[in-house]
Design a protein around this motif. Structure first.
Motif, short mmCIF file in Angstrom:
data_model
loop_
_atom_site.label_atom_id
_atom_site.label_comp_id
_atom_site.label_asym_id
_atom_site.label_seq_id
_atom_site.Cartn_x
_atom_site.Cartn_y
_atom_site.Cartn_z
N GLY A 22 1.04 -1.12 0.01
CA GLY A 22 0.39 -0.14 0.30
C GLY A 22 0.79 1.43 0.06
O GLY A 22 0.78 2.49 0.31
N ARG A 25 -0.65 3.74 -3.49
CA ARG A 25 -1.72 4.15 -2.29
C ARG A 25 -1.19 5.06 -2.01
O ARG A 25 -2.10 6.45 -2.31
N ARG A 34 5.11 7.36 -6.02
CA ARG A 34 4.82 6.27 -5.80
C ARG A 34 6.18 5.81 -4.35
O ARG A 34 6.14 5.28 -4.16
N GLU A 76 10.95 3.23 -10.90
CA GLU A 76 10.43 2.53 -8.79
C GLU A 76 11.21 2.15 -8.86
O GLU A 76 11.34 1.80 -7.87
C1 IPE Z 1 4.19 -2.43 -1.09
O1 IPE Z 1 3.84 -1.22 -1.99
C2 IPE Z 1 5.76 -2.00 -1.53
C3 IPE Z 1 6.01 -2.93 -2.90
C4 IPE Z 1 5.25 -3.64 -3.30
C5 IPE Z 1 7.61 -2.81 -2.93
P1 IPE Z 1 2.58 -0.87 -2.96
O2 IPE Z 1 3.91 -0.82 -3.98
O3 IPE Z 1 2.69 -2.11 -3.96
O4 IPE Z 1 1.73 0.10 -3.15
P2 IPE Z 1 0.67 -0.16 -3.61
O5 IPE Z 1 -0.08 -1.52 -3.60
O6 IPE Z 1 0.88 -0.20 -5.19
O7 IPE Z 1 -0.86 0.90 -3.59
#
Ligand code: IPE
Ligand code: IPE
Ligand code: MG
Length: 247
Positions: A22, A25, A34, A76
């Motif tokens: 998460g 998000r 992100r 990322e």
């Molecule tokens: C978790 O958060 C971290 C990793 C997978 C590296 P996300 O990057 O998956 O965040 P969301 O799920 O897109 O919000």
């Protein structure tokens, strides 16, 4: 009463695994990118690691990067690879002070050399720490791990080092990346997603599952304690009847 006060110190799970989800998000909700979310997840790891060690958890396994996460935008992925180095470096003082050993599971050959080397330094530095093991699942997926185990077992059977009849649950577990580590008693996933996402599928066979809507950057000590209290309210039957396990 706080959640910490509600924890029964005699029934703390030996092994806890967390799908830290998460970040993206959470950042988007603040109007940020992100990567800002990942950066803010670093403090949650810091807090949860300390909280786990202090209540007596022996193994804390954190899903930090899956093999599928390699398919994210390069920007990322690169930011995460740098962040792992920086974060682990910053955790070192706390890990030494709390007697926490670092271990990594996953297809580490795919990590950039700098990331790999820095992780190895921290693994070596904490090698004699005894209170808790922090296991980072990096470039990890359960299917990768299972295929690798099957290949190793097949090779050993072929060259005569292993008798096919000796292949049992123990033998298989010993060929996984988690060899020697207890299976998670509790799995936590943040951010409201209700899935396993290729994490520890063999090891989670009898784990208790705890899902929370809280996103990882907001998951702090009290949230962790809440999950422990919830875990302690469960009856683990391992296929037996309630009468059998309570007597
Ligand atoms: C978790 O958060 C971290 C990793 C997978 C590296 P996300 O990057 O998956 O965040 P969301 O799920 O897109 O919000
Ligand atoms: C799982 O989260 C992997 C990690 C937390 C490191 P993802 O965000 O990658 O999982 P999916 O894609 O939502 O299932
Ligand atoms: Mg996610």
């Amino acid at each position: 009463m706080t959640f910490l006060e509600q924890i029964d110190k005699n029934r703390v799970p030996e092994s806890v695994a967390i799908i830290m989800d998460g970040n993206g998000r959470w950042a988007k909700k603040q109007g940020k990118n992100r990567i800002f979310g990942h950066q803010n997840g670093v403090d949650s790891v810091d807090q949860v690691m300390e909280a786990a060690a202090q209540i007596g958890v022996k193994y804390l396994t954190l899903y930090a990067f899956s093999t599928e996460n390699w398919n994210r935008p390069a920007e990322e992925v690169n930011a995460l690879m740098d962040l792992f180095v920086e974060a682990v470096h910053n955790y070192m003082d706390k890990m030494m002070a709390n007697d926490i050993r670092l271990a990594v599971i996953g297809d580490v050959d795919r990590l950039p050399q700098k990331t790999r080397e820095n992780l190895q330094k921290s693994i070596d530095q904490t090698a004699n720490c005894k209170r808790m093991t922090l296991v980072l699942a990096l470039s990890y997926s359960s299917r990768w791990e299972i295929i690798r185990a099957v290949k190793q077992i097949a090779a050993e059977a072929k060259n005569g080092a292993l008798d096919v009849d000796a292949i049992d649950e123990n033998c298989f577990s010993n060929h996984l990346a988690t060899s020697g580590m207890p299976d998670p008693d509790l799995l936590i996933r943040t951010s409201g997603e209700l899935r396993i996402s290729n994490f520890l599928m063999w090891q989670l066979s009898y784990s208790e599952l705890f899902f929370t809507d809280v996103c990882w950057p907001e998951f702090k000590k009290e949230n962790f304690y809440e999950a422990i209290v919830d875990y302690q309210s469960r009856e683990r039957r391992f296929g037996k009847t309630s009468e059998q396990v309570t007597k």
